[in-house]
Motif scaffolding. Structure first.
Motif, PDB file in Angstrom:
ATOM      1  N   ALA A 225      25.965  38.451  30.043  1.00 42.04           N
ATOM      2  CA  ALA A 225      26.281  39.763  29.459  1.00 42.04           C
ATOM      3  C   ALA A 225      25.538  39.950  28.137  1.00 42.04           C
ATOM      4  O   ALA A 225      24.993  41.030  27.859  1.00 42.04           O
ATOM      5  CB  ALA A 225      27.789  39.891  29.250  1.00 42.04           C
ATOM      6  N   ILE A 226      25.493  38.887  27.330  1.00 42.14           N
ATOM      7  CA  ILE A 226      24.772  38.953  26.052  1.00 42.14           C
ATOM      8  C   ILE A 226      23.275  39.100  26.301  1.00 42.14           C
ATOM      9  O   ILE A 226      22.579  39.850  25.604  1.00 42.14           O
ATOM     10  CB  ILE A 226      25.072  37.700  25.200  1.00 42.14           C
ATOM     11  CG1 ILE A 226      26.558  37.660  24.828  1.00 42.14           C
ATOM     12  CG2 ILE A 226      24.217  37.683  23.935  1.00 42.14           C
ATOM     13  CD1 ILE A 226      27.003  36.351  24.200  1.00 42.14           C
ATOM     14  N   LYS A 227      22.761  38.388  27.323  1.00 43.98           N
ATOM     15  CA  LYS A 227      21.339  38.501  27.681  1.00 43.98           C
ATOM     16  C   LYS A 227      20.981  39.943  28.031  1.00 43.98           C
ATOM     17  O   LYS A 227      19.931  40.457  27.622  1.00 43.98           O
ATOM     18  CB  LYS A 227      21.015  37.588  28.860  1.00 43.98           C
ATOM     19  CG  LYS A 227      19.590  37.747  29.395  1.00 43.98           C
ATOM     20  CD  LYS A 227      19.397  36.994  30.694  1.00 43.98           C
ATOM     21  CE  LYS A 227      18.024  37.258  31.298  1.00 43.98           C
ATOM     22  NZ  LYS A 227      17.853  38.653  31.759  1.00 43.98           N
ATOM     23  N   LYS A 228      21.859  40.598  28.787  1.00 44.44           N
ATOM     24  CA  LYS A 228      21.599  41.995  29.162  1.00 44.44           C
ATOM     25  C   LYS A 228      21.481  42.884  27.929  1.00 44.44           C
ATOM     26  O   LYS A 228      20.627  43.770  27.870  1.00 44.44           O
ATOM     27  CB  LYS A 228      22.709  42.511  30.088  1.00 44.44           C
ATOM     28  CG  LYS A 228      22.617  41.974  31.507  1.00 44.44           C
ATOM     29  CD  LYS A 228      23.714  42.550  32.389  1.00 44.44           C
ATOM     30  CE  LYS A 228      23.623  41.988  33.806  1.00 44.44           C
ATOM     31  NZ  LYS A 228      24.702  42.511  34.675  1.00 44.44           N
ATOM     32  N   GLU A 229      22.336  42.630  26.942  1.00 46.61           N
ATOM     33  CA  GLU A 229      22.247  43.391  25.690  1.00 46.61           C
ATOM     34  C   GLU A 229      20.897  43.144  25.021  1.00 46.61           C
ATOM     35  O   GLU A 229      20.250  44.073  24.526  1.00 46.61           O
ATOM     36  CB  GLU A 229      23.377  42.989  24.743  1.00 46.61           C
ATOM     37  CG  GLU A 229      24.771  43.404  25.201  1.00 46.61           C
ATOM     38  CD  GLU A 229      25.839  42.964  24.211  1.00 46.61           C
ATOM     39  OE1 GLU A 229      25.608  43.105  22.993  1.00 46.61           O
ATOM     40  OE2 GLU A 229      26.890  42.469  24.649  1.00 46.61           O
TER      41      GLU A 229
ATOM     42  N   LEU B 194      19.145  34.464  21.458  1.00 49.21           N
ATOM     43  CA  LEU B 194      19.441  33.150  20.880  1.00 49.21           C
ATOM     44  C   LEU B 194      20.930  32.832  20.986  1.00 49.21           C
ATOM     45  O   LEU B 194      21.322  31.682  21.212  1.00 49.21           O
ATOM     46  CB  LEU B 194      18.986  33.104  19.417  1.00 49.21           C
ATOM     47  CG  LEU B 194      17.467  33.039  19.205  1.00 49.21           C
ATOM     48  CD1 LEU B 194      17.124  33.243  17.732  1.00 49.21           C
ATOM     49  CD2 LEU B 194      16.894  31.717  19.709  1.00 49.21           C
ATOM     50  N   GLU B 195      21.750  33.864  20.850  1.00 47.55           N
ATOM     51  CA  GLU B 195      23.198  33.693  21.037  1.00 47.55           C
ATOM     52  C   GLU B 195      23.501  33.308  22.484  1.00 47.55           C
ATOM     53  O   GLU B 195      24.315  32.411  22.749  1.00 47.55           O
ATOM     54  CB  GLU B 195      23.916  34.990  20.665  1.00 47.55           C
ATOM     55  CG  GLU B 195      25.434  34.912  20.731  1.00 47.55           C
ATOM     56  CD  GLU B 195      26.105  36.240  20.402  1.00 47.55           C
ATOM     57  OE1 GLU B 195      27.326  36.355  20.652  1.00 47.55           O
ATOM     58  OE2 GLU B 195      25.418  37.170  19.912  1.00 47.55           O
ATOM     59  N   ALA B 196      22.819  33.972  23.420  1.00 48.37           N
ATOM     60  CA  ALA B 196      23.008  33.652  24.840  1.00 48.37           C
ATOM     61  C   ALA B 196      22.533  32.238  25.146  1.00 48.37           C
ATOM     62  O   ALA B 196      23.169  31.509  25.920  1.00 48.37           O
ATOM     63  CB  ALA B 196      22.255  34.665  25.701  1.00 48.37           C
ATOM     64  N   GLU B 197      21.429  31.834  24.526  1.00 50.78           N
ATOM     65  CA  GLU B 197      20.887  30.494  24.767  1.00 50.78           C
ATOM     66  C   GLU B 197      21.866  29.404  24.332  1.00 50.78           C
ATOM     67  O   GLU B 197      21.975  28.362  24.986  1.00 50.78           O
ATOM     68  CB  GLU B 197      19.559  30.321  24.029  1.00 50.78           C
ATOM     69  CG  GLU B 197      18.887  28.982  24.315  1.00 50.78           C
ATOM     70  CD  GLU B 197      17.709  28.710  23.405  1.00 50.78           C
ATOM     71  OE1 GLU B 197      16.787  27.995  23.829  1.00 50.78           O
ATOM     72  OE2 GLU B 197      17.719  29.198  22.257  1.00 50.78           O
TER      73      GLU B 197
ATOM     74  N   ILE C 160      17.218  33.334  30.735  1.00 49.40           N
ATOM     75  CA  ILE C 160      17.370  33.537  29.292  1.00 49.40           C
ATOM     76  C   ILE C 160      16.119  33.052  28.570  1.00 49.40           C
ATOM     77  O   ILE C 160      15.625  33.704  27.644  1.00 49.40           O
ATOM     78  CB  ILE C 160      18.635  32.823  28.772  1.00 49.40           C
ATOM     79  CG1 ILE C 160      19.892  33.527  29.304  1.00 49.40           C
ATOM     80  CG2 ILE C 160      18.656  32.796  27.244  1.00 49.40           C
ATOM     81  CD1 ILE C 160      21.195  32.817  28.979  1.00 49.40           C
ATOM     82  N   GLN C 161      15.561  31.914  29.020  1.00 49.08           N
ATOM     83  CA  GLN C 161      14.343  31.389  28.400  1.00 49.08           C
ATOM     84  C   GLN C 161      13.170  32.357  28.585  1.00 49.08           C
ATOM     85  O   GLN C 161      12.373  32.568  27.667  1.00 49.08           O
ATOM     86  CB  GLN C 161      13.992  30.020  28.997  1.00 49.08           C
ATOM     87  CG  GLN C 161      14.969  28.915  28.645  1.00 49.08           C
ATOM     88  CD  GLN C 161      15.083  28.679  27.146  1.00 49.08           C
ATOM     89  OE1 GLN C 161      14.088  28.730  26.426  1.00 49.08           O
ATOM     90  NE2 GLN C 161      16.297  28.417  26.673  1.00 49.08           N
ATOM     91  N   ASN C 162      13.081  32.975  29.754  1.00 41.65           N
ATOM     92  CA  ASN C 162      12.012  33.944  29.999  1.00 41.65           C
ATOM     93  C   ASN C 162      12.153  35.155  29.073  1.00 41.65           C
ATOM     94  O   ASN C 162      11.175  35.609  28.463  1.00 41.65           O
ATOM     95  CB  ASN C 162      12.040  34.396  31.460  1.00 41.65           C
ATOM     96  CG  ASN C 162      10.911  35.353  31.792  1.00 41.65           C
ATOM     97  OD1 ASN C 162       9.737  35.026  31.673  1.00 41.65           O
ATOM     98  ND2 ASN C 162      11.264  36.556  32.208  1.00 41.65           N
TER      99      ASN C 162
END
Length: 253
Positions: free
Chosen positions: A35-39, A57-60, A69-71
């Motif tokens: 969800a954070i990645k989508k943001e 970075l928060e998602a990581e 997420i790395q991509n």
């Protein structure tokens, strides 16, 4: 015997329950991380790479071994002009998911931006080896840009045209051909080619920038000013293109 087995069974049950609880917690963390990645991805599409990077970075932290997420992190680093960090992130994505062809193509772009055209070309050719990759026009055009960076004009033209055979109207390939014509002194050809594509896609700002550059190259300041004015109208105010148009108009007027 039964008395001896019971503690063992109890220990096993506790271990299973702990494992289940850990799995549930991990799944919950991964869901939040996505969800954070989508943001972060939304911020990225808006060109707000600082906000995107903070979110990613928060998602990581929550899902450090997620290749997607790395991509996205790699793309955000490139947006911040840290291509070296982008290369690291894309390589990590590929170590986690070796068949992640999209990340491989992005890695090639990062190498190209980091002035490593030969490594970039090898990377893009690896992308093309994946016959299931749905967008081969991207690595084809990217090879064109890598060849253009090395002044290999005939080879660059071949790859831009290959990309356009895959997807007619593909903007990076059209932009690449226009730049090739400008750099090889074919200004009349560039103007004709850009006029045709601007009629098809009048709101594509990079075509107007190429046209302005072409007019400047052949000393046609009045037409260059008009083209830069269109760039300024179409480009977002916080973009590099907008600021470039402002600078060129200041110097030409």
């Amino acid at each position: 015997m039964k008395i001896k087995i019971k503690p063992f069974i109890l220990v096993c049950l506790c271990a299973v329950m702990a494992s289940c609880a850990s799995t549930v917690q991990t799944q919950k963390q991964n869901k939040i991380a996505q969800a954070i990645k989508k943001e972060g991805d939304v911020f990225q599409t808006q060109g707000n790479y600082t906000a995107a990077l903070n979110k990613l970075l928060e998602a990581e932290k929550m899902a450090p071994d997620d290749p997607y997420i790395q991509n996205s992190l790699g793309l955000a680093y490139m947006g911040k002009e840290r291509d070296d960090m982008g290369i690291t992130a894309f390589n990590k994505a590929l170590s986690l998911k070796p068949d992640y062809t999209e990340a491989l193509n992005n890695l090639g772009v990062a190498y190209l931006r980091d002035d490593k055209p030969n490594i970039a070309i090898k990377t893009f050719n690896m992308v093309l080896e994946d016959i299931t990759y749905p967008t081969p026009h991207y690595p084809l055009a990217n090879i064109g840009w890598a060849q253009l960076a090395q002044n290999n004009y005939p080879v660059a033209q071949k790859y831009f045209l290959k990309a356009l055979r895959e997807v007619p109207g593909f903007i990076p390939a059209i932009h690449g051909l226009a730049q090739l014509y400008i750099r090889t002194g074919q200004t009349d050809r560039a103007i004709k080619y850009l006029d045709k594509n601007i009629r098809r896609s009048p709101d594509t700002v990079i075509f107007h920038k190429d046209l302005a550059q072409t007019y400047e190259t052949c000393g046609r300041a009045r037409q260059a000013i008009k083209a830069w004015q269109v760039v300024k109208q179409l480009a977002p105010e916080n973009s590099n293109l907008y600021h470039e148009a402002e600078q060129r108009l200041f110097e030409l007027q």
